[in-house]
Motif scaffolding. Structure first.
Motif, short mmCIF file in Angstrom:
data_model
loop_
_atom_site.label_atom_id
_atom_site.label_comp_id
_atom_site.label_asym_id
_atom_site.label_seq_id
_atom_site.Cartn_x
_atom_site.Cartn_y
_atom_site.Cartn_z
N ALA A 194 0.88 -1.45 -0.09
CA ALA A 194 0.17 -0.02 -0.05
C ALA A 194 0.75 1.22 -0.06
CB ALA A 194 -0.93 -0.09 1.08
N GLN A 195 1.71 1.39 0.75
CA GLN A 195 2.75 2.40 0.99
C GLN A 195 3.29 2.79 -0.42
OE1 GLN A 195 6.08 2.17 3.67
NE2 GLN A 195 6.45 4.23 3.79
N GLN A 196 4.06 1.71 -0.96
CA GLN A 196 4.89 1.93 -2.20
C GLN A 196 3.95 2.17 -3.48
OE1 GLN A 196 8.22 -1.00 -0.63
NE2 GLN A 196 7.18 -1.48 -2.39
N THR A 197 2.70 1.74 -3.46
CA THR A 197 1.59 1.86 -4.32
C THR A 197 1.14 3.44 -4.41
OG1 THR A 197 0.83 -0.45 -4.69
CG2 THR A 197 -0.54 1.16 -5.50
N ALA A 198 0.87 3.97 -2.99
CA ALA A 198 0.64 5.16 -2.85
C ALA A 198 1.50 6.27 -3.29
CB ALA A 198 0.16 5.41 -1.62
N THR A 199 2.79 5.99 -2.51
CA THR A 199 3.75 7.05 -3.01
C THR A 199 4.40 7.07 -4.43
OG1 THR A 199 5.69 5.60 -1.98
CG2 THR A 199 4.80 7.08 -0.49
#
Length: 441
Positions: A194-199
């Protein structure tokens, strides 16, 4: 007669550097700790040889940097020139190396190993990409975007089928079972996905594609955020990116760059897109974990409870930090299960690990890295940088082994050439050696 200067072809060493860097970056993208454990490599599991504690991508990217520096002559001298040209990266690398030495002397490798893959390699990867030039940076940008989209597709499929392609392990434990299914795709832990997709979502806006297709890819990654079940990543993405979009649209309207057709078509497109998104979510069951647990749950409770750790630190631990065994003892005092629960705040975890002495080094180095990224990025990528800090502050991601910072810094550098401002660091280094050799700059 054409007197325009000819482009100098890259040396074989520089070409080889890229063909080491690319698979190294790919390894950081698709070989998380869980997959390495499944392959028999105890990367974040207890025991095993020391080399197994380093990510496979680390060796490849370090080798790429060495080759790139060798192509300029003396690699040590070339490294010093590059670091002087990029003083913020140099300060980040130096302070992290100093922190690594402090942690190694104080607590041994167990308290310092993650600094190599999470922070030192983040700086090194950017230094390599700077040497490779704009063409390779564009290729890196496309590579990251393709993997991100493929990971999103896999995450959505996993969420719909309620089954993982690869087993999920945390800290070398047995396969994790969750009350609400969250996809893990290629990047491992759902929250890491989730973090890598969002950023990295703004990369879609930088691809050389039609505007409508880029918007569709952004929505695709939004669906993936539902599949990965990261509430902070999803909520902050909607808030920050949505706010940025509204501000940009308002500015364009004031500048007279939007006509009636743009406004009407955009409004209709947004309504149709929102309706289609709601229909897909309702039909597929995506985001079950998010919508079913919007209320206060154990995960949110742990993020508040961990602040009580400050009251359990001894005077020595507060000043010099706690060892790995000391951190485990603190978890027990807080009533946390270290297999599945942790201090979900990297600022607090770094303070506990290194005390006030080491935390100062950590804070200074990270501030230099953030300043470097802010100066080299623009537009939605700056929004993503704020998002990175906020989402990371709800997890322990920057105080444990994770490629999150490395991937974002590489994305920033890969996109930096799209807004020309100053001579590229690689050009500065090449110019320095040209002067040294008496060649025309």
């Amino acid at each position: 007669m054409n007197t325009a200067p000819r482009a100098v072809p890259p040396s074989r060493a520089m070409q080889a550097a890229f063909w080491l860097f690319a698979p190294g970056l790919l390894a950081f993208l698709v070989l998380p700790a869980s997959t390495l454990f499944a392959l028999g490599i105890p990367y974040d599991a207890p025991g095993g040889p020391v080399l197994a504690k380093l990510h496979p991508g680390t060796t490849l990217v370090l080798s790429a940097w060495f080759l790139a520096l060798c192509s300029l002559g003396n690699p040590l001298r070339a490294a010093l020139v590059q670091l002087r040209a990029q003083h913020l990266l140099g300060l980040y690398l130096a302070s992290t190396l100093a922190l690594f030495g402090y942690a190694l002397l104080r607590h041994g490798l167990g308290g310092a190993a993650y600094l190599i893959d999470t922070h030192i390699m983040a700086a090194v990867a950017v230094l390599v990409l700077q040497q490779l030039g704009p063409r390779r940076q564009r290729q890196t940008l496309v590579l990251m975007a393709v993997v991100l989209l493929a990971n999103a597709l896999l995450g959505i499929v996993e969420a719909v089928l309620q089954a993982r392609l690869l087993p999920l392990h945390i800290g070398g434990t047995d396969e994790v079972a969750e009350a609400f299914f969250r996809a893990s795709a290629l990047m491992g832990h759902p929250l890491q996905n989730a973090q890598q997709t969002a950023t990295l979502l703004p990369l879609m806006l930088l691809l050389p594609l039609a505007a409508g297709l880029r918007c569709a890819l952004v929505l695709w990654l939004g669906l993936a955020l539902l599949a990965f079940g990261g509430r902070a990543s999803l909520g902050l993405s909607v808030l920050l990116y949505g706010g940025w979009f509204v501000v940009q649209a308002f500015k364009r309207g004031l500048e007279g760059r939007l006509n009636y057709l743009h406004i009407t078509g955009g409004a209709i497109g947004l309504l149709l897109g929102a309706a289609a998104l709601v229909a897909v979510v309702a039909a597929s069951g995506l985001g079950e974990r998010i919508f079913a647990s919007l209320a206060w749950d154990n995960s949110a409770s742990v993020r508040v409870r961990v602040w009580a750790v400050l009251g359990h630190l001894s005077e020595e631990q507060m000043i010099f930090g706690a060892s790995a065994d000391g951190v485990d003892a603190l978890y027990q005092q807080l009533g946390l299960d270290p297999r599945f629960e942790a201090i979900e705040n990297f600022w607090l975890l770094a303070l506990v690990q290194y005390g006030l002495v080491g935390f100062g080094l950590f804070l200074f180095g990270l501030a230099c890295a953030l300043r470097f990224m802010w100066r080299h990025t623009f537009g939605a990528m700056r929004v993503a940088l704020v998002l990175l800090v906020l989402v990371s502050s709800t997890t322990n991601s920057l105080a444990v082994k994770t490629p999150a910072l490395l991937l974002f810094m590489v994305a920033v550098q890969a996109a930096a050439h799209l807004r020309p401002r100053q001579p590229a660091p690689a050009a500065l280094v090449a110019q320095h050696f040209a002067v040294q050799r008496g060649l025309p700059g």
